[in-house]
Enzyme design. Sequence first.
Site, PDB file in Angstrom:
ATOM      1  N   CYS A  77       0.828  -1.208   0.000  1.00 18.52           N
ATOM      2  CA  CYS A  77       0.000   0.000   0.000  1.00 18.52           C
ATOM      3  C   CYS A  77       0.864   1.259   0.000  1.00 18.52           C
ATOM      4  O   CYS A  77       0.687   2.154  -0.832  1.00 18.52           O
ATOM      5  CB  CYS A  77      -0.924  -0.034   1.216  1.00 18.52           C
ATOM      6  SG  CYS A  77      -1.918   1.435   1.397  1.00 18.52           S
ATOM      7  N   CYS A  82      -1.737   1.750  -2.934  1.00 21.16           N
ATOM      8  CA  CYS A  82      -2.687   2.841  -2.665  1.00 21.16           C
ATOM      9  C   CYS A  82      -2.062   4.237  -2.693  1.00 21.16           C
ATOM     10  O   CYS A  82      -2.610   5.144  -3.329  1.00 21.16           O
ATOM     11  CB  CYS A  82      -3.320   2.677  -1.285  1.00 21.16           C
ATOM     12  SG  CYS A  82      -3.388   1.003  -0.645  1.00 21.16           S
ATOM     13  N   LYS A  85      -0.319   5.399  -5.998  1.00 19.62           N
ATOM     14  CA  LYS A  85      -1.400   5.377  -6.991  1.00 19.62           C
ATOM     15  C   LYS A  85      -2.328   6.581  -6.824  1.00 19.62           C
ATOM     16  O   LYS A  85      -2.633   7.305  -7.775  1.00 19.62           O
ATOM     17  CB  LYS A  85      -2.155   4.046  -6.855  1.00 19.62           C
ATOM     18  CG  LYS A  85      -3.322   3.794  -7.755  1.00 19.62           C
ATOM     19  CD  LYS A  85      -4.633   4.398  -7.339  1.00 19.62           C
ATOM     20  CE  LYS A  85      -5.126   4.062  -5.959  1.00 19.62           C
ATOM     21  NZ  LYS A  85      -5.596   2.700  -5.816  1.00 19.62           N
ATOM     22  N   TYR A 219      -8.950  -3.479 -11.156  1.00 14.80           N
ATOM     23  CA  TYR A 219      -8.537  -2.297 -10.394  1.00 14.80           C
ATOM     24  C   TYR A 219      -7.201  -1.710 -10.896  1.00 14.80           C
ATOM     25  O   TYR A 219      -7.125  -0.556 -11.267  1.00 14.80           O
ATOM     26  CB  TYR A 219      -8.232  -2.698  -8.951  1.00 14.80           C
ATOM     27  CG  TYR A 219      -9.267  -2.716  -7.888  1.00 14.80           C
ATOM     28  CD1 TYR A 219      -9.601  -1.576  -7.184  1.00 14.80           C
ATOM     29  CD2 TYR A 219      -9.830  -3.916  -7.481  1.00 14.80           C
ATOM     30  CE1 TYR A 219     -10.465  -1.625  -6.098  1.00 14.80           C
ATOM     31  CE2 TYR A 219     -10.700  -3.981  -6.409  1.00 14.80           C
ATOM     32  CZ  TYR A 219     -11.014  -2.822  -5.713  1.00 14.80           C
ATOM     33  OH  TYR A 219     -11.861  -2.884  -4.649  1.00 14.80           O
ATOM     34  N   GLU A 223      -6.994   1.770 -13.065  1.00 16.97           N
ATOM     35  CA  GLU A 223      -6.492   2.937 -12.321  1.00 16.97           C
ATOM     36  C   GLU A 223      -5.209   3.476 -12.955  1.00 16.97           C
ATOM     37  O   GLU A 223      -5.065   4.688 -13.147  1.00 16.97           O
ATOM     38  CB  GLU A 223      -6.225   2.565 -10.861  1.00 16.97           C
ATOM     39  CG  GLU A 223      -7.501   2.306 -10.076  1.00 16.97           C
ATOM     40  CD  GLU A 223      -7.257   2.064  -8.594  1.00 16.97           C
ATOM     41  OE1 GLU A 223      -8.212   2.192  -7.816  1.00 16.97           O
ATOM     42  OE2 GLU A 223      -6.114   1.742  -8.207  1.00 16.97           O
ATOM     43  N   HIS A 488     -26.754  20.488   0.220  1.00 20.47           N
ATOM     44  CA  HIS A 488     -26.864  21.098  -1.099  1.00 20.47           C
ATOM     45  C   HIS A 488     -25.799  22.167  -1.284  1.00 20.47           C
ATOM     46  O   HIS A 488     -25.512  22.910  -0.335  1.00 20.47           O
ATOM     47  CB  HIS A 488     -28.262  21.733  -1.225  1.00 20.47           C
ATOM     48  CG  HIS A 488     -28.577  22.174  -2.602  1.00 20.47           C
ATOM     49  ND1 HIS A 488     -28.720  21.272  -3.645  1.00 20.47           N
ATOM     50  CD2 HIS A 488     -28.785  23.416  -3.120  1.00 20.47           C
ATOM     51  CE1 HIS A 488     -29.010  21.952  -4.749  1.00 20.47           C
ATOM     52  NE2 HIS A 488     -29.054  23.255  -4.462  1.00 20.47           N
ATOM     53  N   GLU A 493     -25.680  14.337  -2.259  1.00 19.12           N
ATOM     54  CA  GLU A 493     -27.102  14.508  -1.922  1.00 19.12           C
ATOM     55  C   GLU A 493     -27.997  13.745  -2.911  1.00 19.12           C
ATOM     56  O   GLU A 493     -29.133  13.399  -2.596  1.00 19.12           O
ATOM     57  CB  GLU A 493     -27.505  15.986  -1.887  1.00 19.12           C
ATOM     58  CG  GLU A 493     -27.597  16.649  -3.254  1.00 19.12           C
ATOM     59  CD  GLU A 493     -28.113  18.085  -3.196  1.00 19.12           C
ATOM     60  OE1 GLU A 493     -29.076  18.345  -2.457  1.00 19.12           O
ATOM     61  OE2 GLU A 493     -27.547  18.940  -3.896  1.00 19.12           O
TER      62      GLU A 493
END
Length: 513
Positions: A77, A82, A85, A219, A223, A488, A493
Amino acid sequence: MAALCRASPRFLRKSGLCRTARALSSEKHEYDLLVVGGGSGGLACAKEASQFGKKVAVLDYVDPSPKGTKWGLGGTCVNVGCIPKKLMHQAALLGRSLKDAQRYGWNVSYPVNHDWSAMSKAVQNYVKSLNWGHRVQLQDKKVKYLNLKGSFVDPHTIRGLMKGGKETLLTAENIVLATGGRPKYPTNIAGAREYGITSDDLFWLKKSPGKTLVVGASYVSLECAGFLTGLGLNATVMMRSIPLRGFDQQMATLVADHMEGHGTRFLKKCSPTKVKKAENGRLRVTWKYLDSGKEKSDEFDTVMWAVGRAPDTQTLNLEMAGVETNPVTGKIIVDARETTSVPHIYAVGDITEGRPELTPTAIAAGKLVAQRLFGQSAELMDYDNVPTTVFTPLEYGCVGLSEEEAAGRFGADHIEVYHAFYKPLEFTVAERDAAQCYIKMVCLRQQEQRILGLHFIGPNAGEVIQGFALGIKCGATYSQMAKTVGIHPTSAEEVAKLHITKRSGADPTVTGC
Ligand code: FAD
Ligand code: NDP
């Protein structure tokens, strides 16, 4: 112990290791816990165990990639997953924002160029700071860090191998295996290993990879191809079947469509057959169309294999301890307590069979093992409703079941799917295409309509899904979601505003506020 040594291969007896191991095992074990693998799961487990005042050591050793790339403490990672990346994804998003900025009145003089070397240096420096941070944390928590490659001598003894070949024997009452995985290379494609790189190399390249072919469609592939395209490079994805296997396929198709519409080239239903070095120094890749059998070729500067990952279990000598693996996947078989076939040996993270290959699950599982071992806890890791995000140019975040899984489990007549195509407000002034910005909420159809899965494609998908994951973990229903007041104006939302069902056939395009 003696019996194990009698049964062990000749080299062990020759090396005198059995004698030493026998001597050590007759004493009290040196450590309460020995963790093999200093990545997400291993470090979390070791640090947690140290909080209980236990004597803990963690072994971490990185074998360089076939291209010679190596890195420091922290595992996949931190070093090749992660973190680099997401930072490179961010670099690509900034490029897109520069285009938007002009529409918002900023004078950006074109052409703007991206400097790969500057980006990679900055990313690598940050990664190195994390390597250092992990070492400091281990020291602070009095966890012994050993830069050794571990393998079993017997169920309580680990042989640690130094870079120069020197060996150390370590014994422990409990052992946690967390050695993660490494990218696979295809075995049947000439030139694949010789000329190709993997994600283990991409993040550490000092120079731009140039025109890149990324093979695979999950993935890692999407990515990486996504940020390469975003950085202005010519990137092609070669896909033999479907994108993002295991994910909701409507969402996966939208993700791939968006990439294709924004500059990533897709070679579909294709499989590479060979990679050769051309006279001009570039790589000539030949591939076959799976439907017609026709062959085609093209030149690339870089070929990156993103065809899955293999668990790093082969060199652990698991047979010396009796730890069982799945012979097909090579992964370690564990129960709900992460216990292997040997009661005092545990495994967490990417090397374990049937678990998600994600950092937060490895960390949580590692911590919980330590708490159960030393903290009088009985809590088990809950692998249900684990949220995740694919950091493609338009991100895809999800939690819970895909529409296909929900229909398969409960029957299509027993699920209700609410959906909407929406336009993030930020896209309006920027005149950005929002054709793939889509939300889908899969619910049970009867009574309160418990939410089974939530899928969101749009900006900051990971940030959007994280909070909703809590609600879904707590058993949220459609009616509760509909009563949730939105914030908002946000994209999130739109989740709370979902009201069109797929079954109704009504147009799910959101219009107005
Ligand atoms: P690792 O983190 O891989 O750590 C294992 C460590 O053990 C390594 O340092 C290894 O060198 C060491 N080791 C191996 N064998 C031995 C041995 N015999 N002795 C001593 N040490 C040994 N997950 C996410 O959640 N979000 C993301 O955005 C994400 N992006 C990713 C991007 C890429 C390109 C990749 C490849 C993965 C990504 N992942 C992501 C997955 C995530 O990185 C892994 O799930 C996670 O790192 C697994 O942790 P682990 O503890 O099981 O193993
Ligand atoms: P996956 O195993 O998920 O996917 C492998 C891909 O390669 C599939 O598209 C597969 O196609 C294809 N493939 C396999 N063999 C070949 C071949 N010989 N020729 C052509 N294509 C081939 O692997 P990844 O490396 O993408 O990801 C591993 C794990 O890492 C993920 O499951 C994920 O958990 C984790 N990860 C998480 C990330 C995140 O959280 N954002 C990011 C990156 C990784 P097919 O479907 O046809 O088999």
